[in-house]
Write an enzyme that holds these catalytic residues in place. Structure first.
Site, short mmCIF file in Angstrom:
data_model
loop_
_atom_site.label_atom_id
_atom_site.label_comp_id
_atom_site.label_asym_id
_atom_site.label_seq_id
_atom_site.Cartn_x
_atom_site.Cartn_y
_atom_site.Cartn_z
N GLU A 34 -9.67 -0.42 5.31
CA GLU A 34 -10.24 0.04 6.56
C GLU A 34 -11.57 -0.65 6.87
O GLU A 34 -12.18 -1.29 5.99
CB GLU A 34 -10.45 1.56 6.49
CG GLU A 34 -9.18 2.37 6.27
CD GLU A 34 -8.31 2.51 7.51
OE1 GLU A 34 -8.33 1.62 8.38
OE2 GLU A 34 -7.60 3.52 7.62
N HIS A 68 -7.53 -3.25 10.39
CA HIS A 68 -7.27 -3.11 8.96
C HIS A 68 -6.07 -3.95 8.54
O HIS A 68 -5.15 -4.20 9.30
CB HIS A 68 -7.13 -1.64 8.54
CG HIS A 68 -5.84 -0.96 8.92
ND1 HIS A 68 -5.75 0.39 9.09
CD2 HIS A 68 -4.58 -1.43 9.13
CE1 HIS A 68 -4.51 0.73 9.38
NE2 HIS A 68 -3.78 -0.36 9.41
N ASN A 82 -7.50 -1.11 14.38
CA ASN A 82 -8.91 -1.27 14.05
C ASN A 82 -9.17 -2.49 13.18
O ASN A 82 -10.25 -2.65 12.61
CB ASN A 82 -9.44 -0.01 13.36
CG ASN A 82 -8.73 0.30 12.04
OD1 ASN A 82 -7.81 -0.41 11.65
ND2 ASN A 82 -9.15 1.35 11.37
N ASP A 117 0.84 -1.20 0.00
CA ASP A 117 0.00 0.00 0.00
C ASP A 117 0.87 1.25 0.00
O ASP A 117 2.10 1.16 0.00
CB ASP A 117 -0.94 0.00 1.22
CG ASP A 117 -0.20 -0.24 2.54
OD1 ASP A 117 1.03 -0.01 2.60
OD2 ASP A 117 -0.84 -0.64 3.53
#
Length: 244
Positions: free
Chosen positions: A143, A138, A136, A67
Site C-alpha cells: 500500500e 498499490h 491507489n 499475496d
C-alpha cells in the site's frame, strides 16, 4: 522500463501469456509470480489454452502467489488462493509441490513471510513477477507508504483497497490486513511485469510512470526498474504523455 500498448484487454492478455510461454521455453524451471484479481484473468485463460495445446509447459516451473487477505485460504471465496485455483490450477494437471503460496491463517505471519523469502532466495530469485495495479498505485498489497526495500511483509490495508476488494466476495467481508511479496522482490525479479486495462486505471498508470517517484505511489518504483515490462490496453494508456 518498456511500455507496450495493445488495442484491447484481450490483446494485452494474450501478449502477457506469450511472454510467460516464451520465458518458460527458455527456462523451464522458472519461478513465476501470478497475481489474482481482474487483470490476470485473460492471461490465465490463454496460458491454460497454451498448456493444453502443448505451447506452454508448466511441468517444471514453480508458481508463487503474490499475496493474500490475512485469515483466508483457498476455501474462502474471494481469497487470492481461491482465485488462482479456480482460474488456473484446477484446469491443469498441476503438481501441488510446485505451488507456493502464503498461509494467511498461520499463527506466526512474520515467520510465514520469512518462509516465502527463504524459498525465493534459496531458489535463485524470481524469474517473472506479474502484478496488476490498484487504484491507489498499490502492487500486490504493498500500500502507499510501503518502503521500496521490503521483501514479504504484513500490510495494513488502505480504505480504498478494502472498498474495492469487496467486489471479490459474495457478501460484505471484513478486510484489515494482507500478506504480500514486497517491492524489493519486484525490483529484483528478472522480469518485473505490470498488466493493466481499462480507462479507470489510466490516471494511476500515468501518475505511476510519469510523475515523481514516491512511496506514496508504490507503482512508481517501475521508473527505476530497467527490465520492467508494462503491458497496457489503450484505455489504461490513455492518459500517458507521448504514448506509443
Amino acid at each position: 522500463m518498456k511500455i507496450s500498448i495493445y488495442p484491447t484487454n484481450d490483446d494485452m492478455s494474450r501478449a502477457a501469456a506469450d511472454l510467460v510461454a516464451v520465458y518458460l521455453s527458455v527456462k523451464p524451471k522458472s519461478l513465476i509470480v501470478f497475481p489474482s484479481g481482474e487483470s490476470p484473468t485473460g492471461m490465465l485463460k490463454y496460458l491454460i489454452q497454451y498448456a493444453k495445446a502443448g505451447k506452454a509447459d508448466f511441468s517444471q516451473c514453480t508458481i508463487i502467489g503474490l499475496d493474500e487477505w490475512v485469515g483466508m485460504d483457498e476455501r474462502d471465496y474471494g481469497s487470492c488462493k481461491h482465485y488462482l485455483h479456480t482460474n488456473f490450477f484446477d484446469h491443469l494437471d498441476f503438481d501441488p509441490e510446485r505451488v507456493v503460496m502464503f498461509d494467511a491463517k498461520a499463527e506466526d505471519l512474520t515467520a510465514e513471510c520469512e518462509r516465502i523469502n527463504h524459498f525465493i532466495s534459496s531458489h535463485g530469485g524470481l524469474d517473472i513477477m506479474i502484478v496488476g495495479i490498484g487504484m491507489n498505485g498499490h502492487l500486490g498489497l504493498n500500500e502507499p507508504g510501503t518502503p521500496f526495500d521490503l521483501y514479504a511483509h504484513l500490510s495494513e490495508l488502505a480504505p480504498i483497497t478494502v472498498e474495492v476488494g469487496q467486489k471479490y466476495f459474495k457478501q460484505e467481508t471484513a478486510l484489515t490486513q494482507g500478506i504480500t511479496l514486497g517491492l524489493k522482490h519486484f525490483s529484483e525479479a528478472k522480469w518485473a511485469v505490470l498488466i493493466a486495462s481499462g480507462e479507470k486505471k489510466a490516471g494511476i498508470i500515468a501518475e505511476s510512470l510519469q510523475s515523481e517517484m514516491s512511496t506514496a505511489v508504490p507503482a512508481s518504483i517501475l521508473q527505476t526498474i530497467k527490465n520492467a515490462r508494462i503491458l497496457l490496453d489503450e484505455g489504461a494508456a490513455s492518459q500517458l504523455k507521448h504514448s506509443s
